[in-house]
Write an enzyme that holds these catalytic residues in place. Sequence first.
Site, PDB file in Angstrom:
ATOM      1  N   ASN A   1       5.636 -22.789 -16.056  1.00 51.18           N
ATOM      2  CA  ASN A   1       5.477 -22.704 -14.602  1.00 51.18           C
ATOM      3  C   ASN A   1       4.551 -21.530 -14.301  1.00 51.18           C
ATOM      4  O   ASN A   1       4.963 -20.379 -14.383  1.00 51.18           O
ATOM      5  CB  ASN A   1       6.863 -22.502 -13.967  1.00 51.18           C
ATOM      6  CG  ASN A   1       6.778 -22.272 -12.462  1.00 51.18           C
ATOM      7  OD1 ASN A   1       5.708 -22.427 -11.857  1.00 51.18           O
ATOM      8  ND2 ASN A   1       7.897 -21.917 -11.848  1.00 51.18           N
ATOM      9  N   TRP A   2       3.313 -21.862 -13.973  1.00 49.59           N
ATOM     10  CA  TRP A   2       2.324 -20.792 -13.750  1.00 49.59           C
ATOM     11  C   TRP A   2       2.542 -20.068 -12.425  1.00 49.59           C
ATOM     12  O   TRP A   2       1.911 -19.061 -12.161  1.00 49.59           O
ATOM     13  CB  TRP A   2       0.911 -21.385 -13.776  1.00 49.59           C
ATOM     14  CG  TRP A   2       0.442 -21.811 -15.143  1.00 49.59           C
ATOM     15  CD1 TRP A   2       1.193 -21.882 -16.288  1.00 49.59           C
ATOM     16  CD2 TRP A   2      -0.884 -22.225 -15.512  1.00 49.59           C
ATOM     17  NE1 TRP A   2       0.415 -22.306 -17.332  1.00 49.59           N
ATOM     18  CE2 TRP A   2      -0.859 -22.521 -16.893  1.00 49.59           C
ATOM     19  CE3 TRP A   2      -2.082 -22.364 -14.807  1.00 49.59           C
ATOM     20  CZ2 TRP A   2      -2.007 -22.956 -17.581  1.00 49.59           C
ATOM     21  CZ3 TRP A   2      -3.216 -22.806 -15.488  1.00 49.59           C
ATOM     22  CH2 TRP A   2      -3.175 -23.092 -16.856  1.00 49.59           C
ATOM     23  N   LYS A   3       3.393 -20.628 -11.571  1.00 52.88           N
ATOM     24  CA  LYS A   3       3.580 -20.080 -10.216  1.00 52.88           C
ATOM     25  C   LYS A   3       2.199 -19.938  -9.553  1.00 52.88           C
ATOM     26  O   LYS A   3       1.338 -20.783  -9.801  1.00 52.88           O
ATOM     27  CB  LYS A   3       4.376 -18.766 -10.279  1.00 52.88           C
ATOM     28  CG  LYS A   3       5.662 -18.947 -11.105  1.00 52.88           C
ATOM     29  CD  LYS A   3       6.656 -17.845 -10.977  1.00 52.88           C
ATOM     30  CE  LYS A   3       7.883 -18.183 -11.836  1.00 52.88           C
ATOM     31  NZ  LYS A   3       8.934 -17.194 -11.744  1.00 52.88           N
TER      32      LYS A   3
ATOM     33  N   HIS B   1      13.367 -24.617  -7.270  1.00 55.70           N
ATOM     34  CA  HIS B   1      13.185 -23.296  -7.879  1.00 55.70           C
ATOM     35  C   HIS B   1      13.710 -22.225  -6.924  1.00 55.70           C
ATOM     36  O   HIS B   1      13.560 -22.351  -5.703  1.00 55.70           O
ATOM     37  CB  HIS B   1      11.700 -23.065  -8.177  1.00 55.70           C
ATOM     38  CG  HIS B   1      11.463 -21.891  -9.080  1.00 55.70           C
ATOM     39  ND1 HIS B   1      11.518 -20.607  -8.618  1.00 55.70           N
ATOM     40  CD2 HIS B   1      11.223 -21.816 -10.404  1.00 55.70           C
ATOM     41  CE1 HIS B   1      11.304 -19.783  -9.635  1.00 55.70           C
ATOM     42  NE2 HIS B   1      11.123 -20.487 -10.729  1.00 55.70           N
TER      43      HIS B   1
ATOM     44  N   GLU C   1      12.575 -19.485  -6.104  1.00 52.50           N
ATOM     45  CA  GLU C   1      11.550 -18.927  -5.211  1.00 52.50           C
ATOM     46  C   GLU C   1      11.317 -19.849  -4.015  1.00 52.50           C
ATOM     47  O   GLU C   1      11.066 -19.379  -2.903  1.00 52.50           O
ATOM     48  CB  GLU C   1      10.257 -18.675  -6.009  1.00 52.50           C
ATOM     49  CG  GLU C   1      10.432 -17.484  -6.947  1.00 52.50           C
ATOM     50  CD  GLU C   1       9.567 -17.516  -8.194  1.00 52.50           C
ATOM     51  OE1 GLU C   1       8.567 -18.248  -8.247  1.00 52.50           O
ATOM     52  OE2 GLU C   1       9.920 -16.783  -9.153  1.00 52.50           O
TER      53      GLU C   1
ATOM     54  N   GLU D   1      18.188 -21.373 -14.220  1.00 58.33           N
ATOM     55  CA  GLU D   1      17.344 -20.197 -14.058  1.00 58.33           C
ATOM     56  C   GLU D   1      18.115 -19.113 -13.303  1.00 58.33           C
ATOM     57  O   GLU D   1      18.055 -19.064 -12.061  1.00 58.33           O
ATOM     58  CB  GLU D   1      16.076 -20.567 -13.280  1.00 58.33           C
ATOM     59  CG  GLU D   1      15.166 -21.516 -14.009  1.00 58.33           C
ATOM     60  CD  GLU D   1      13.693 -21.200 -13.745  1.00 58.33           C
ATOM     61  OE1 GLU D   1      12.923 -21.225 -14.704  1.00 58.33           O
ATOM     62  OE2 GLU D   1      13.335 -20.902 -12.595  1.00 58.33           O
TER      63      GLU D   1
ATOM     64  N   GLY E   1      11.476 -13.056 -14.145  1.00 62.25           N
ATOM     65  CA  GLY E   1      10.433 -12.049 -13.957  1.00 62.25           C
ATOM     66  C   GLY E   1      10.926 -10.621 -14.126  1.00 62.25           C
ATOM     67  O   GLY E   1      10.216  -9.673 -13.781  1.00 62.25           O
TER      68      GLY E   1
ATOM     69  N   SER F   1      12.624 -15.013 -18.115  1.00 58.60           N
ATOM     70  CA  SER F   1      12.128 -14.059 -19.108  1.00 58.60           C
ATOM     71  C   SER F   1      12.152 -14.601 -20.542  1.00 58.60           C
ATOM     72  O   SER F   1      12.381 -13.853 -21.488  1.00 58.60           O
ATOM     73  CB  SER F   1      12.888 -12.730 -19.006  1.00 58.60           C
ATOM     74  OG  SER F   1      12.674 -12.136 -17.736  1.00 58.60           O
TER      75      SER F   1
ATOM     76  N   GLY G   1       7.910 -18.776 -17.177  1.00 58.06           N
ATOM     77  CA  GLY G   1       7.017 -18.259 -16.147  1.00 58.06           C
ATOM     78  C   GLY G   1       5.909 -17.411 -16.767  1.00 58.06           C
ATOM     79  O   GLY G   1       4.934 -17.919 -17.314  1.00 58.06           O
ATOM     80  N   GLY G   2       6.090 -16.098 -16.703  1.00 57.49           N
ATOM     81  CA  GLY G   2       5.047 -15.147 -17.118  1.00 57.49           C
ATOM     82  C   GLY G   2       4.422 -15.440 -18.477  1.00 57.49           C
ATOM     83  O   GLY G   2       3.192 -15.400 -18.627  1.00 57.49           O
TER      84      GLY G   2
END
Length: 250
Positions: free
Chosen positions: A13-15, A93, A95, A164, A170, A209, A230-231
Amino acid sequence: MPAHVRRPMVAGNWKMNGSKALVSAMTQSLSEVSLDNVDVVICPPMPLLACVEPNKFYLGAQNVSQYDAGAYTGESSTSILSELNVRYVIVGHSERRELFAEDDQVVVQKVQAVLNAGLTPIVCFGESLKVREEGNYLEFLYAQVDAVLNGIGAKIKDCVLAYEPIWAIGTGNTASPEQAQQVHAKVREHIAQEYTDIAAGLTILYGGSVNAANAAELFSQQDVDGGLVGGASLKTDDFIAICQAANNLD
Ligand SMILES: O=C(CO)COP(=O)(O)O
């Protein structure tokens, strides 16, 4: 039950990150490795979907409208996503829930829209640090999952779930393999109360993470079927190492 009866999946997930250059680099890197035992999904920002030629991986969207078409400025429908070769859509998600006020009702509507289009929702659920510390996190998570189950029933078999924990997203504070396994097993058990056969086959990803160093241990847990990353999905080497960790499970 033998470990890893379900095919593992790793979704990046590149966000709101990435670029056309990263699309090219990731596509190139993924074409150079053999990942026959894992489904890899890349979820770039909406406009970049049009630049991706999914080859050895699937394409995922980070969001979708619950509506079919019409005057919804800024939104994208399932049919537009399908035209762009999208196969998966992240729904629910944290977010989106927190920053864009998407409640369980909207989550269910989006899941239904995705399923109706023949695409696969990756349905996220997870608790905040406050809820975890208060100790009643399993009930909280069951309620999130039940909202979806009440909306779609046995169609849950066509979904991927993703646990999640918000406190792990993050932050670098990954859930321990034991913490992830506990929730995955409990949620699977919870779903099995009504949908026994479906629950055993459900893919439940862990997100929060995940990185190249911790992926193998997390994915080796019996009920953890891969990761929503993610990251670390923004760095080709790290993402490929995570995919390989899922690919090389016993
Ligand atoms: O939210 C996530 C994936 O959807 C997890 O993000 P991080 O891997 O950056 O913690």
